[in-house]
Design a protein around this motif. Structure first.
Motif, PDB file in Angstrom:
ATOM      1  N   LEU A 289       0.803  -1.221   0.000  1.00  0.00           N
ATOM      2  CA  LEU A 289       0.000   0.000   0.000  1.00  0.00           C
ATOM      3  C   LEU A 289       0.840   1.278   0.000  1.00  0.00           C
ATOM      4  O   LEU A 289       0.321   2.366  -0.211  1.00  0.00           O
ATOM      5  CB  LEU A 289      -0.936   0.025   1.217  1.00  0.00           C
ATOM      6  CG  LEU A 289      -1.996  -1.071   1.271  1.00  0.00           C
ATOM      7  CD1 LEU A 289      -2.851  -0.904   2.520  1.00  0.00           C
ATOM      8  CD2 LEU A 289      -2.872  -1.055   0.028  1.00  0.00           C
ATOM      9  N   HIS A 290       2.158   1.138   0.238  1.00  0.00           N
ATOM     10  CA  HIS A 290       2.983   2.350   0.280  1.00  0.00           C
ATOM     11  C   HIS A 290       3.045   2.982  -1.111  1.00  0.00           C
ATOM     12  O   HIS A 290       3.552   2.372  -2.044  1.00  0.00           O
ATOM     13  CB  HIS A 290       4.390   2.035   0.769  1.00  0.00           C
ATOM     14  CG  HIS A 290       5.111   3.244   1.267  1.00  0.00           C
ATOM     15  ND1 HIS A 290       5.351   4.348   0.457  1.00  0.00           N
ATOM     16  CD2 HIS A 290       5.620   3.559   2.480  1.00  0.00           C
ATOM     17  CE1 HIS A 290       5.985   5.275   1.160  1.00  0.00           C
ATOM     18  NE2 HIS A 290       6.154   4.829   2.392  1.00  0.00           N
ATOM     19  N   PRO A 291       2.532   4.221  -1.252  1.00  0.00           N
ATOM     20  CA  PRO A 291       2.418   4.799  -2.595  1.00  0.00           C
ATOM     21  C   PRO A 291       3.770   5.056  -3.265  1.00  0.00           C
ATOM     22  O   PRO A 291       3.834   5.154  -4.488  1.00  0.00           O
ATOM     23  CB  PRO A 291       1.674   6.123  -2.348  1.00  0.00           C
ATOM     24  CG  PRO A 291       1.840   6.423  -0.898  1.00  0.00           C
ATOM     25  CD  PRO A 291       2.005   5.107  -0.198  1.00  0.00           C
TER      26      PRO A 291
ATOM     27  N   GLN B  98      -2.106  -4.823   2.565  1.00  0.00           N
ATOM     28  CA  GLN B  98      -1.410  -4.169   3.677  1.00  0.00           C
ATOM     29  C   GLN B  98      -0.173  -4.992   4.060  1.00  0.00           C
ATOM     30  O   GLN B  98      -0.205  -6.217   4.127  1.00  0.00           O
ATOM     31  CB  GLN B  98      -2.355  -3.992   4.878  1.00  0.00           C
ATOM     32  CG  GLN B  98      -1.885  -2.921   5.851  1.00  0.00           C
ATOM     33  CD  GLN B  98      -0.819  -3.432   6.799  1.00  0.00           C
ATOM     34  OE1 GLN B  98      -0.868  -4.587   7.218  1.00  0.00           O
ATOM     35  NE2 GLN B  98       0.153  -2.594   7.125  1.00  0.00           N
TER      36      GLN B  98
ATOM     37  N   TYR C 126       3.344   0.392   5.516  1.00  0.00           N
ATOM     38  CA  TYR C 126       2.292   1.397   5.398  1.00  0.00           C
ATOM     39  C   TYR C 126       0.981   0.855   5.946  1.00  0.00           C
ATOM     40  O   TYR C 126       0.512  -0.205   5.545  1.00  0.00           O
ATOM     41  CB  TYR C 126       2.138   1.748   3.922  1.00  0.00           C
ATOM     42  CG  TYR C 126       1.486   3.073   3.657  1.00  0.00           C
ATOM     43  CD1 TYR C 126       2.218   4.255   3.713  1.00  0.00           C
ATOM     44  CD2 TYR C 126       0.146   3.139   3.319  1.00  0.00           C
ATOM     45  CE1 TYR C 126       1.620   5.475   3.446  1.00  0.00           C
ATOM     46  CE2 TYR C 126      -0.453   4.356   3.045  1.00  0.00           C
ATOM     47  CZ  TYR C 126       0.289   5.527   3.120  1.00  0.00           C
ATOM     48  OH  TYR C 126      -0.296   6.726   2.848  1.00  0.00           O
TER      49      TYR C 126
ATOM     50  N   ASP D 276      -4.331   3.366   7.948  1.00  0.00           N
ATOM     51  CA  ASP D 276      -4.625   4.745   8.322  1.00  0.00           C
ATOM     52  C   ASP D 276      -3.547   5.707   7.825  1.00  0.00           C
ATOM     53  O   ASP D 276      -3.493   6.856   8.240  1.00  0.00           O
ATOM     54  CB  ASP D 276      -4.763   4.850   9.850  1.00  0.00           C
ATOM     55  CG  ASP D 276      -3.542   4.290  10.573  1.00  0.00           C
ATOM     56  OD1 ASP D 276      -2.566   3.900   9.890  1.00  0.00           O
ATOM     57  OD2 ASP D 276      -3.559   4.242  11.825  1.00  0.00           O
ATOM     58  N   GLY D 277      -2.659   5.219   6.944  1.00  0.00           N
ATOM     59  CA  GLY D 277      -1.608   6.075   6.398  1.00  0.00           C
ATOM     60  C   GLY D 277      -0.430   6.262   7.335  1.00  0.00           C
ATOM     61  O   GLY D 277       0.539   6.927   7.010  1.00  0.00           O
ATOM     62  N   ARG D 278      -0.514   5.645   8.521  1.00  0.00           N
ATOM     63  CA  ARG D 278       0.611   5.726   9.456  1.00  0.00           C
ATOM     64  C   ARG D 278       1.528   4.527   9.251  1.00  0.00           C
ATOM     65  O   ARG D 278       1.160   3.584   8.542  1.00  0.00           O
ATOM     66  CB  ARG D 278       0.072   5.773  10.882  1.00  0.00           C
ATOM     67  CG  ARG D 278      -0.610   7.113  11.103  1.00  0.00           C
ATOM     68  CD  ARG D 278      -1.321   7.203  12.409  1.00  0.00           C
ATOM     69  NE  ARG D 278      -1.891   8.554  12.553  1.00  0.00           N
ATOM     70  CZ  ARG D 278      -2.738   8.903  13.489  1.00  0.00           C
ATOM     71  NH1 ARG D 278      -3.137   8.023  14.393  1.00  0.00           N
ATOM     72  NH2 ARG D 278      -3.185  10.132  13.558  1.00  0.00           N
TER      73      ARG D 278
ATOM     74  N   PRO E 231       6.180  11.513  10.722  1.00  0.00           N
ATOM     75  CA  PRO E 231       5.024  10.614  10.633  1.00  0.00           C
ATOM     76  C   PRO E 231       4.922   9.762  11.899  1.00  0.00           C
ATOM     77  O   PRO E 231       5.919   9.550  12.589  1.00  0.00           O
ATOM     78  CB  PRO E 231       5.342   9.752   9.410  1.00  0.00           C
ATOM     79  CG  PRO E 231       6.818   9.869   9.206  1.00  0.00           C
ATOM     80  CD  PRO E 231       7.215  11.215   9.719  1.00  0.00           C
TER      81      PRO E 231
END
Ligand code: ZN
Ligand code: ZN
Ligand code: FE
Length: 764
Positions: free
Chosen positions: A459-461, A481, A510, A513-515, A596
């Protein structure tokens, strides 16, 4: 009674001497019929007395050639056809290709005998091989696995080799890399100005140069090594200096087991791994004192050691070395060099000499690394010798390509019930590695004949693998994930297809929740999960820089525990930091600039390591955590205070009590060994308790352990033991790495089940 059977054998049965073996067995028992290679594997028809046929089948099934692997045997009774003898017929190449390609195999004992026999025509020939040994995967360009599709194609066999190649009774019948000094590849020695060293045997001269302390780049099976005499501190130090590699341990190659046993402890299981056909690097506990140069693996209790696995290695060791450093021939973090020209260009400032050969390496493949922990040999880096042998799954899945993670990248292709993990591709942070990633995908798709319909990615962009996947618009895209992928990878390895508890302790991944997650307890099956527990979030000041500079994490943990008062703590760690560096960092944390949030367990190791003064800045991934593991004592000890908060059914694990406990211990003058020990026991206790809570709520009893932190022996064995004592069934990675090297398997398998579950859900 006479009978005739048709037998289809699937598995790794081509290029491993299966047909000659079958031929000899049939001849011995007066059985008629034939054997051939087909697109499925091997097809046999046998005719004779029923008892003879039964014996034949038993032998084929129970004691097949050593490097083969049978996955399926299908036997059908057919009408008699009264043939006169038993023959090996031509390959049938049609239909779907599902025969498995063999991996590279270390030089066998029969070949070694010939290599050292002055009367043998291959005496001292550095490319001797047979159906039981030699290169396979690393020379293959295309399928079927025939000589013209390998990098042996340019070498036309001499009459002697040709005869062996076509003689079913020869050890070299259809050995595709078959060659001799008359017709096969040759070695050459160059200096680092690309001048050919003439009029002397290249191997003899290379050995002499190594003894003088020179650095020699040696072309091997899956890439170049950089070699120096492992007993020479001066040579090893120089290699570190020119390679810009400060402390990351170098791998060693020992002459034989006895040379190895003088320097490291070797258990029976480790011996078996060292001598296996794969000949991986095995992590072995050092004997102290030992004869190996200190700079080989400074601060580490272990050596990575292997035994010679090519004829060229054996010939070099015949010049009297006990051990050589054999580290990957690459520039830091780039893929290992495989091409002669490339190696001159890249390594001319590193190596003094180049021992090369003129057989191309078609597929880059680093040495594999394994370790023996808690009763199993476990992969740390699964590459040469193991790839492309698949992981067998419980069910057949859709054709899927999974792109893996960022560091220690591998990709995975699924074909039916087989998951093919690629060789180690490595750190995708440079363009060379990204090229290598893309060509690994193309090559593997081609030789396995897989046409994926689904592509799975992290999921890490910003991961290159994610960007690559998102460009494949014609495929179904499924993001998985990171820690769920770790969990599913371990489940797939053990054939689990039910709801389980997953304890995933990792560096970073990643989150939904983007954290940045990394200290997680999940509950889930192969298609979905819930997060049941994690470390409380805290800032990662500087983002990626905080991973490379653990002192930043230590400050972040102290700030969480003490606020601004951290500056008054009577800690050596605080005193020696430049005040303005702390100021800037605290500002970042307070103002939430480039900080982050993370729940990573790996970062907690880093922070603690820095706090007790082990290391402020690392030289390679996971180094501070490794230091913390290595320094720990083994005495009984109590845990630091444990606190969890139930936040709507999710248990938040607080790190403040642990950090405060550690600071108190430092104040009391406790040693790093004692603090590290307590810290390890605390983590084991925390996750044992959480598992018990989750079981009380869910009645789940199976626990999967995965993620990079489980490379830590204490955490793996300790948690396994504690959970088993409480009646859990515990599963951990062995066939695939528990680190991100195994991630692609989990992504691929999860993607299949996510796809089944829902038409458009894009991420689990
Ligand atoms: Zn051999
Ligand atoms: Zn020949
Ligand atoms: Fe990971």
């Amino acid at each position: 009674m006479r009978a005739r059977y048709h037998i289809t054998i699937q598995g790794i049965v081509q290029g491993v001497g299966f047909r000659p073996f079958v031929y000899l067995q049939a001849r011995e028992k007066d059985i008629t019929g034939y054997v051939n290679n087909s697109s499925l594997g091997v097809e046999i028809e046998i005719e004779g007395e029923k008892t003879d046929l039964r014996n034949f089948i038993q032998i084929v099934r129970d004691i097949p050639p050593p490097t083969s692997r049978i996955t399926d045997i299908q036997i059908d009774s057919i009408p008699l056809s009264f043939d006169k003898d038993f023959s090996i017929s031509k390959s049938i190449a049609s239909g779907e290709k599902s025969a498995l390609i063999s991996s590279d195999i270390a030089t066998c004992q029969d070949c070694l005998k010939e290599l050292r026999d002055p009367l043998d025509r291959r005496f001292a020939y550095p490319f001797i091989n047979c159906t039981n040994c030699g290169p396979r995967y690393t020379i293959i360009n295309d399928i079927p696995y025939d000589r013209h599709n390998t990098s042996m194609a340019p070498f036309k066999m001499c009459p002697n080799c040709y005869e062996e190649y076509h003689n079913p009774l020869s050890r070299r019948f259809h050995a595709q890399p078959n060659a001799c000094a008359v017709c096969g590849p040759q070695v050459f020695l160059y200096d680092n100005q690309e001048n050919l060293i003439k009029d002397i045997s290249p191997v003899t001269e290379a050995a002499r140069l190594l003894k003088k302390g020179m650095i020699v780049a040696i072309k091997g099976i899956g890439g170049f090594h950089l070699a120096v005499d492992a007993f020479s501190e001066k040579a090893v130090k120089r290699l570190r200096f020119v390679k810009h590699r400060q402390e990351k341990p170098f791998a060693l190659m020992f002459r034989d087991l006895s040379a190895l046993a003088q320097n490291a402890r070797v258990s029976d299981a480790e011996k078996e791994a060292l001598l296996s056909k794969e000949h991986p690097i095995v992590l072995l506990e050092k004997i102290i004192p030992n004869n190996i140069a200190l700079s080989v693996a400074p601060g580490n209790r272990y050596f990575g050691a292997m035994l010679p696995y090519t004829p060229l290695h054996h010939l070099l060791f015949d010049f009297g070395f006990e051990a050589l450093v054999m580290t990957s021939g690459n520039l830091s973090n780039e893929p290992i060099c495989i091409d002669n020209k490339e190696s001159f260009d890249k390594l001319c400032r590193v190596a003094d000499y180049f021992l090369v050969h003129n057989r191309d390496i078609s597929v880059r493949s680093d040495d594999s690394i394994v370790t023996h922990v808690s009763g199993s040999i476990r992969q740390i880096r699964r590459s040469r010798g193991f790839v492309p042998v698949p992981i067998f799954l419980k069910e057949s899945l859709s054709p899927i390509l999974a792109c893996g993670g960022l560091l220690k990248n591998t990709i995975c292709l699924i074909k039916d019930n087989r998951a093919f993990l690629s060789q180690h591709i490595g750190n995708l942070e440079n363009p060379e590695a990204i090229n290598s990633f893309e060509s690994a995908i193309t090559h593997l798709k081609e030789i396995l004949q897989v046409n994926p319909q689904i592509i799975a990615y992290d999921l890490h962009p910003d991961y290159p693998g994610t960007r690559y996947a998102l460009k494949q618009k014609q495929l179904r895209l499924i993001g998985v994930q990171h820690h769920f992928a770790h969990m599913v990878g371990c489940m797939a390895e053990h054939g689990l297809n039910e709801k389980v508890i997953g304890i995933i302790l990792d560096g970073s991944g990643y989150g939904l929740d983007g954290r940045i997650w990394g200290g997680e307890v999940l509950v889930g099956n192969l298609s979905s999960f819930e997060r049941k527990s994690h470390f409380e979030y805290l800032p990662l000041p500087g983002g990626n820089l905080a991973i490379k500079e653990p002192w930043r994490m230590a400050v972040s943990y102290l700030y969480q525990a003490y606020g601004e008062n951290l500056l008054e703590l009577p800690l050596q760690f605080i005193k020696k930091l430049e005040p303005n560096k702390i100021d800037i960092l605290l500002k970042m944390i307070r103002q939430k600039v480039n900080s982050p949030l993370t729940s990573s367990c790996g970062r907690l190791f880093d922070g603690v390591a820095a706090l007790i003064g082990l290391r402020d800045v690392i030289d390679f991934e996971g180094q501070a955590a490794m230091d913390l593991e290595m320094i720990q004592g083994c005495e009984k000890s109590s845990c630091y205070p444990i606190e969890t908060i139930n936040n709507n059914g999710i248990y938040l694990i607080r790190h403040q009590p642990i950090i405060k406990g550690i600071v108190e211990d430092i104040k009391k003058g406790k040693t790093g060994a004692q603090i590290s020990r307590r810290f390890h026991l605390t983590l084991i206790e925390i996750f044992t308790r959480i598992c018990c809570k989750v079981r009380a709520e869910s009645a789940l009893e199976k626990v999967v352990l995965s993620g990079g932190v489980f490379q830590n022996r204490t955490i793996l064995t300790g948690l396994e033991e504690q959970l088993k004592q409480r009646g859990f069934k515990v599963y951990s990675n062995a066939l695939i790495p528990t680190n991100d090297g195994g991630l692609s398997l989990g992504q691929a398998v999860a993607a299949h089940y996510i796809n089944l579950q829902s038409g458009d859900n894009k991420c689990a």
